[in-house]
Design an enzyme around this catalytic site. Sequence first.
Site: not given
Length: 463
Positions: A40, A90, A125, A265, A336
């Site tokens: 990371d 993403t 995604t 998501c 998020r």
Amino acid sequence: MELYNKILNRDAKISIIGLGYVGMPIAVAFAKKVDVVGFDVNKQKIELYKSGIDPTKEVGNDVIKNTTVDFTSDETRLREAKFHIVAVPTPVKEDRTPNLTPIKSASRNLGRNLTKGSIVVFESTVYPGVTEDICVPILEKESGLKHGVDFKVGYSPERINPGDQEHRLESIIKVVSGMDIESLEIIAKVYEFVVDAGVFKAESIKVAEAAKVIENAQRDINIAFMNELSIIFNKMGIDTKAVLEAARTKWNFLKFSPGLVGGHCIGVDPYYLTYKAEQMGYYSQIILSGRKINDDMGKYVAESTVKKMIKANKQINGAKVAIFGVTFKENCPDVRNTKVVDVIKELEEYGVEVKVVDPVADKDDLWNEYRINLSSVEEIKEMDAVIFAVPHEAFKVYSLKDIKLMFGSPRLVNLEVMNEVAATSEFEFDIDNNEYCDCVLMDLKGMFNRFEAEQIGFKYWRL
């Protein structure tokens, strides 16, 4: 199958690129069977992992302390691996178009360290075509290698549900795809190391990419329908939760509920699909309509709170409101794209002072992303309204009596009248010193009993 056998015999390593809520559980699961390099770019996060601390709370500190994952922020260590899994976020930009910066950056980092004979699997995604049309050219440019000759790619959409301890990597069927039959078979075999539920082999990378993006688009649309019903039924004076409980007695009624739709998501993925559709000349009708409803729910909740406060004779400008829960979902520290922030911002536009309580949220991420500080429960006093936005397990210890103490001094009522109310109710009420709560309680997900709350004087509201 030579690469598969090398991984199995620990002659080749697997790398996981991106150690967040998705990448970390994958790395830990594979490390139980094979050698894993966990990479990371966030050095601070890597140091936490090396210290045995799990900031995601997805696998827990004990698991991190005992895992054999080789944590690093040194991209050159990726050269040690032959099978690479890219699991970076993403997100979308402010204009709600795809932000491919993280996946492009990860592709560059990996490309600089890619070796011949490697397989790269993307889990992030994306809309159909990103893996082959955007990521592959970057890998080729940075590595100097030829796709299909020197290295191969695949796509396997992540299905991990943050905070969900039941539906884990091991127990969810894994969709896998590869650029050709050989890569597909190797990718499938490698994932079978850790996925007990088995794998589903998609016929192409684009099919796998599309399958992922519609999974969340479907949920988004269904929740939008529930939210629209909630708006309609609230105008009619009908309890939406009661309606849904009745409707769910039918065997094929889908079990969805109204709520704030955020996270990395459901609140994001539909925009990836509609973006690609618009590039092809088609403008979404259903998907974007659902998105608009869900994106506007924070404002709707704030406006409904203000209306309830006005009915309770509260002064709005300068009022104090406590919000319990700020993460995008219950029992998960992830903030998020949380829509609770929309509620906060809208209330502040009315001049309301907002205090936020959340024992689960990542306080550093909350401050860095939104400049919001958390308050302790002890600070919640003399409130004009309380909003339970996220049904964390930690909040279930609170009773209506506990919540009553978070408000100012209750008004006095005729005790005989209230005793008559209590006598005709199925609930037992503890009305001390003639005190009757005239307080605004916004219980978005229906954590408390509506009838009991209203009978003891709460100005109660829920989606």
